[in-house]
Motif scaffolding. Structure first.
Motif, PDB file in Angstrom:
ATOM      1  N   SER A   1       0.816  -1.219   0.000  1.00  0.00           N
ATOM      2  CA  SER A   1       0.000   0.000   0.000  1.00  0.00           C
ATOM      3  C   SER A   1       0.851   1.270   0.000  1.00  0.00           C
ATOM      4  CB  SER A   1      -0.927   0.013   1.224  1.00  0.00           C
ATOM      5  OG  SER A   1      -0.200   0.310   2.416  1.00  0.00           O
ATOM      6  N   ASN A   2       2.106   1.128   0.487  1.00  0.00           N
ATOM      7  CA  ASN A   2       3.018   2.268   0.586  1.00  0.00           C
ATOM      8  C   ASN A   2       2.459   3.386   1.468  1.00  0.00           C
ATOM      9  OD1 ASN A   2       5.242   1.357  -0.967  1.00  0.00           O
ATOM     10  ND2 ASN A   2       4.059   1.722  -2.841  1.00  0.00           N
ATOM     11  N   ARG A   3       1.632   3.025   2.398  1.00  0.00           N
ATOM     12  CA  ARG A   3       1.066   3.991   3.349  1.00  0.00           C
ATOM     13  C   ARG A   3       1.472   3.616   4.772  1.00  0.00           C
ATOM     14  NH1 ARG A   3      -3.180   7.441   2.505  1.00  0.00           N
ATOM     15  NH2 ARG A   3      -3.858   7.693   0.341  1.00  0.00           N
ATOM     16  N   PRO A   4       1.515   4.606   5.656  1.00  0.00           N
ATOM     17  CA  PRO A   4       1.754   4.275   7.063  1.00  0.00           C
ATOM     18  C   PRO A   4       0.573   3.493   7.618  1.00  0.00           C
ATOM     19  CG  PRO A   4       1.187   6.603   6.828  1.00  0.00           C
ATOM     20  CD  PRO A   4       1.354   6.058   5.443  1.00  0.00           C
TER      21      PRO A   4
ATOM     22  N   GLU B   1       9.602  -6.446   8.443  1.00  0.00           N
ATOM     23  CA  GLU B   1       9.737  -5.363   9.417  1.00  0.00           C
ATOM     24  C   GLU B   1      10.812  -4.368   9.001  1.00  0.00           C
ATOM     25  OE1 GLU B   1       8.894  -6.886  13.718  1.00  0.00           O
ATOM     26  OE2 GLU B   1       9.649  -8.594  12.566  1.00  0.00           O
ATOM     27  N   ASP B   2      11.884  -4.849   8.384  1.00  0.00           N
ATOM     28  CA  ASP B   2      12.935  -3.940   7.910  1.00  0.00           C
ATOM     29  C   ASP B   2      12.432  -3.095   6.741  1.00  0.00           C
ATOM     30  OD1 ASP B   2      14.758  -4.834   9.781  1.00  0.00           O
ATOM     31  OD2 ASP B   2      15.536  -6.411   8.450  1.00  0.00           O
ATOM     32  N   ARG B   3      11.655  -3.712   5.847  1.00  0.00           N
ATOM     33  CA  ARG B   3      11.199  -2.999   4.657  1.00  0.00           C
ATOM     34  C   ARG B   3      10.174  -1.917   4.987  1.00  0.00           C
ATOM     35  NH1 ARG B   3      11.079  -8.316   2.678  1.00  0.00           N
ATOM     36  NH2 ARG B   3       8.780  -8.359   2.734  1.00  0.00           N
ATOM     37  N   VAL B   4       9.248  -2.202   5.902  1.00  0.00           N
ATOM     38  CA  VAL B   4       8.236  -1.183   6.208  1.00  0.00           C
ATOM     39  C   VAL B   4       8.791  -0.128   7.158  1.00  0.00           C
ATOM     40  CG1 VAL B   4       6.305  -2.748   5.802  1.00  0.00           C
ATOM     41  CG2 VAL B   4       7.203  -2.513   8.126  1.00  0.00           C
ATOM     42  N   GLY B   5       9.811  -0.518   7.924  1.00  0.00           N
ATOM     43  CA  GLY B   5      10.467   0.451   8.797  1.00  0.00           C
ATOM     44  C   GLY B   5       9.503   1.161   9.725  1.00  0.00           C
ATOM     45  N   ASP B   6       9.682   2.462   9.869  1.00  0.00           N
ATOM     46  CA  ASP B   6       8.901   3.240  10.819  1.00  0.00           C
ATOM     47  C   ASP B   6       7.461   3.459  10.351  1.00  0.00           C
ATOM     48  OD1 ASP B   6       8.780   4.898  13.279  1.00  0.00           O
ATOM     49  OD2 ASP B   6       8.395   6.517  11.838  1.00  0.00           O
TER      50      ASP B   6
END
Length: 456
Positions: A297-300, A322-327
């Motif tokens: 989705s590329n959304r927070p 978890e590394d790819r989505v990060g914060d």
């Protein structure tokens, strides 16, 4: 003269406990004493989950009854539906007898019971105590339950609640339609649990005739046809009160309040909130598809996966997720949902369509992506998607899986639908008008309070 004293008895699961605690807080504000009855297991979970500064315990007398098992190991688990039928009634009656024989200040003015445990109303009638029932679900769900004899008579289900054939039923033209495969009692646990739920519902049809008030956490705006069909059901919702700290009452897990700091840093209407309530299970493959869909989705996003949900199903995030989505991805065990849905940064809610979650989302004008799992959630989805038109559903593939691409595409489709978002905002204003001074739900609640005081 002692204050009016209401004994409140919920069905012992979180989705029923929370709205009855909210209603209890409303009663306390009107000068009414409330004793709230939990099983020991639930009592310990709730009190241990109180946020720092919570004032609920000082406002409401939180009491507990034994869980109906002498086994120390079993006492650490939720009460089963069978135990709700077999053991709870006797324990509740013992408590009522104790209060009746106690001091004047403990005398009970009214028993307010969850409508799904009609035996509590039977006990109150036997003791000569005024009675009120509360439905924490949609009025339409209650109407469906009360219509069981007619469904049997019309050859839609047999006397055990089993559909005689697959079909769609609709009790009135403007009520949500429902497949007979998704009748509430057919989507809860194993066959034994389904049998117990249906037995409870059949008993409750008779018990509802004993109550002087049948309250519902809904509004005329949302379910006018259901209230027209059953005018004895009185809407007093949505119940949106909270304690002094602003947190919902009755959570079984501690809420991760630090998530609000992260939310404050996000852009307006950008965050996807994902939560499936306290009962949801999900296969490892579906769990991974959901994770990948949120990533695509590329959304927070905030993804709530309560501890029992993840540990009990051995669900693992995709490698490197978890590394790819990060914060931008926040995975938490339990969250302050009411606060989150009120926040300006939230864009939509991927939800199981539990009624509490649906009410909270609608009351904040948040569009819903519907992912129902069991019980009344399919009916609620029909409201969201087909009647109110403030949300969308997902489609499954040939394996019965909602794929990551489907999740990505539906998020994009919903958030690009300006008409849908405008309908959600408009519905919010109409719903909130009902609980403001002079609104119909507010007037109904005030009438109930006056009745309690008259019975004291």
């Amino acid at each position: 003269m002692a204050r009016p004293h209401v004994l409140v008895i919920p069905y012992p699961v979180q989705g029923h406990v929370i709205p009855l605690l909210e209603l209890s807080l409303c009663l306390v504000k009107h000068g009414i004493k409330v004793s709230f009855v939990n099983t020991k297991y639930n009592h310990e979970r709730i009190t241990s989950s109180f946020a720092e500064g919570s004032d609920i315990g000082s406002k409401i007398s939180l009491v507990w009854i034994a869980d109906g098992s002498d086994s120390a190991e079993k006492a650490k688990k939720p009460v089963s539906t069978g135990e709700v039928l077999r053991h709870m009634p006797g324990k509740v009656e013992e408590l009522i007898d104790c209060l009746i024989n106690g001091s004047e200040s403990e005398k009970i003015s009214c028993v307010l019971a969850d409508q799904s445990i009609g035996w509590a109303l039977d006990i109150a009638k036997k003791k000569g105590i005024p009675r009120a029932a509360f439905c924490p679900a949609a009025a339409a769900q209650l109407v469906h339950g009360l219509s069981i004899p007619k469904l049997i008579e019309n050859g839609i289900i047999d006397k055990n609640g089993t559909p005689l054939r697959k079909q769609t039923i609709q009790l009135s033209p403007s009520m949500p339609s429902l497949s007979t495969e998704n009748l509430a009692w057919l989507n809860v646990g194993n066959l034994t649990t389904q049998k117990h739920i249906f037995e409870l519902m059949m008993r409750n049809i008779k018990s509802m005739q004993l109550t002087e008030w049948l309250l519902c956490n809904s509004s005329y705006v949302l379910e006018q046809s259901a209230f027209t069909l059953s005018p004895n059901i009185i809407p007093i919702g949505p119940l949106l009160t909270s304690n002094a700290s602003g947190n919902s009452a009755g959570n079984f897990w501690p809420q991760d309040l630090t998530i609000m700091n992260w939310l404050d840093q996000q852009s307006p209407s950008s965050v996807i909130y994902v939560a499936f309530g306290s009962f949801r299970t999900m296969s490892p493959s579906q769990f991974q598809e959901l994770a990948l869909g949120l990533e695509l989705s590329n959304r927070p996003f905030i993804w709530v996966a309560q501890p029992d949900f993840r540990q009990g199903n051995n669900n693992e995030y995709p490698q490197g997720f978890e590394d790819r989505v990060g914060d931008r991805g926040q995975m938490v065990g339990w969250a302050p949902q009411k606060k989150i849905l009120r926040h300006a940064s939230v864009a939509c809610f991927i939800s199981h369509c539990g009624w509490n979650s649906t009410m909270e989302s609608v009351s904040n004008g948040i569009p819903i992506l519907c992912w129902p799992h069991f019980a009344d959630q399919f009916l609620n989805k029909s409201y969201v998607c087909d009647v109110w038109n403030v949300g969308m559903g997902f489609e499954t593939d040939e394996r019965g899986i909602i794929t990551s691409n489907e999740i990505r595409d539906k998020i994009k489709q919903l958030l690009n639908d300006e008409d849908l978002k405008e309908r959600a905002k408009h519905l919010k204003e109409k719903v909130l008008s009902g609980i403001r001074e002079g609104g119909k739900s507010r007037n109904n609640l005030d009438g109930f309070v006056k009745w309690i005081k008259m019975k004291n």
